[in-house]
Design an enzyme around this catalytic site. Structure first.
Site, PDB file in Angstrom:
ATOM      1  N   GLU A 165       0.824  -1.215   0.000  1.00 45.47           N
ATOM      2  CA  GLU A 165       0.000   0.000   0.000  1.00 45.47           C
ATOM      3  C   GLU A 165       0.857   1.263   0.000  1.00 45.47           C
ATOM      4  O   GLU A 165       1.197   1.799   1.056  1.00 45.47           O
ATOM      5  CB  GLU A 165      -0.933   0.022   1.226  1.00 45.47           C
ATOM      6  CG  GLU A 165      -1.838   1.244   1.232  1.00 45.47           C
ATOM      7  CD  GLU A 165      -2.662   1.405   2.518  1.00 45.47           C
ATOM      8  OE1 GLU A 165      -2.374   0.742   3.522  1.00 45.47           O
ATOM      9  OE2 GLU A 165      -3.590   2.222   2.499  1.00 45.47           O
ATOM     10  N   LYS A 207      -2.639  -1.899  -3.086  1.00 46.11           N
ATOM     11  CA  LYS A 207      -3.633  -0.990  -2.500  1.00 46.11           C
ATOM     12  C   LYS A 207      -3.136   0.428  -2.723  1.00 46.11           C
ATOM     13  O   LYS A 207      -2.004   0.753  -2.346  1.00 46.11           O
ATOM     14  CB  LYS A 207      -3.796  -1.299  -1.014  1.00 46.11           C
ATOM     15  CG  LYS A 207      -4.706  -0.308  -0.288  1.00 46.11           C
ATOM     16  CD  LYS A 207      -5.241  -0.874   1.018  1.00 46.11           C
ATOM     17  CE  LYS A 207      -6.041   0.167   1.778  1.00 46.11           C
ATOM     18  NZ  LYS A 207      -6.814  -0.383   2.883  1.00 46.11           N
TER      19      LYS A 207
END
Ligand code: 13P
Length: 320
Positions: A165, A207
């Protein structure tokens, strides 16, 4: 790991990020006049996870260590929802600059082994990238994304699917274009690092943030603009072997995050990845505000939560 990826990336379903650190959940509760304790955190998350029907919209939940030790993942497992775990240990300052780097590699392997035994099937590591005239810097990109790639490798060695992420932070006065370019550079460097670590891209989920203008720019972008700018960055930098890209909400309102996701999915065309949500605030805020720590509000909060999930799930199919 392949089975985990398949279970997570299902049409119309997404992930719930419920992995707020002790500090973050304390801040969220404080805005409602509540004091976070392990017991109250548990009660709140139990309210979310026991909501009837969440498994129709959520394929996986990202948990914080505290919740796993409280056995909350068992509620999810009983519903066929895959539990995962945040494994980065937050941020520290980078070389005395304003940039904040993610830490947690030192004890990662040992922690992942324990989490795997406890039934965690995937993990998350978040790095943040703040846009200013000077930043992100080259050295910061190298070190922060290098650590993220090392995490991904160690997770896969433990049979755990890594979510990587890199979050380009919303704050600032930048344009949507600048945000899209930063997202593009961040992801390009991330994939260079993942390749040099020998990470298997088929067993990995990205992400990311959406490409948005900074709130201090005074500009509000329409979903069409956000979707085009976000997809442009992804198409330039995310290889087709990656099975899925999931979006964080990053401080957008629930409605904004939902509309922008809907537009991204509508415009995705022949993009090779599953695109869906992995929101925390945009899924939880309304339910948390309705609940406010009171048992008598639980049923109402659960209704609000499932309604938002239903809408976001439609957005994940581009059906709004
Ligand atoms: P938000 O959706 O609130 O940005 O949180 C997602 C997340 O997991 C941040 O790490």
């Amino acid at each position: 790991m392949q089975e985990t990826v398949q279970k997570l990336l299902v049409e119309g379903k997404g992930l719930l990020a419920a992995d707020e650190s002790t500090k973050t959940i304390s801040n969220r509760f404080e805005t409602l006049g509540l004091t976070s304790t392990p017991e109250l955190n548990k009660k709140y998350r139990e309210m979310l996870f026991t909501t009837q029907g969440i498994e129709n919209y959520i394929s996986g939940v990202i948990l914080f260590d505290e919740s796993v030790r409280q056995d909350l993942h068992k509620i999810l497992e009983s519903k066929g929802v895959v539990p995962g775990i945040k494994v980065d240990e937050g941020l520290e300052s980078f070389n005395n600059t304003p940039e904040q780097i993610t830490k947690g590699l030192e004890t990662l392997d040992i922690r992942l082994k324990e989490y795997a035994e406890m039934g965690m099937r995937f993990a998350k590591w978040r790095g943040v990238f703040k846009i200013t005239d000077m930043y992100p810097s080259k050295d910061f990109y190298d070190e922060n994304l290098g650590r993220m790639a090392k995490y991904a490798k160690i997770a896969q060695e433990n049979g755990i699917v890594p979510i990587v992420e890199p979050e380009v932070l919303l704050e600032g006065n930048h344009t949507t274009t600048r945000c899209s370019e930063t997202l593009d550079s961040t992801l390009k460097i991330l994939f260079e690092k993942l390749n040099s670590e020998g990470v298997d891209l088929k067993n990995l989920i990205v992400k990311t943030s959406m490409a948005l203008p900074g709130p201090d720019s005074g500009v509000k972008a329409l979903p069409l603009e956000v979707a085009n700018a976000t997809l442009r960055a992804l198409k330039r930098s995310v290889p087709p072997e990656v099975p899925g890209v999931v979006f964080l909400s990053g401080g957008q309102t629930p409605d904004e995050a939902t509309s922008n996701l809907n537009e991204i999915v509508k415009l995705k065309g022949d993009s090779p990845w599953v695109l869906t949500f992995s929101f925390s605030r945009a899924l939880q805020n309304e339910a948390m505000e309705t609940w406010t720590g009171k048992d008598e509000n639980t049923a109402k909060a659960q209704q609000v939560f499932i309604k938002r999930l239903e809408t976001v799930s439609k957005a994940a199919k581009g059906e709004l």
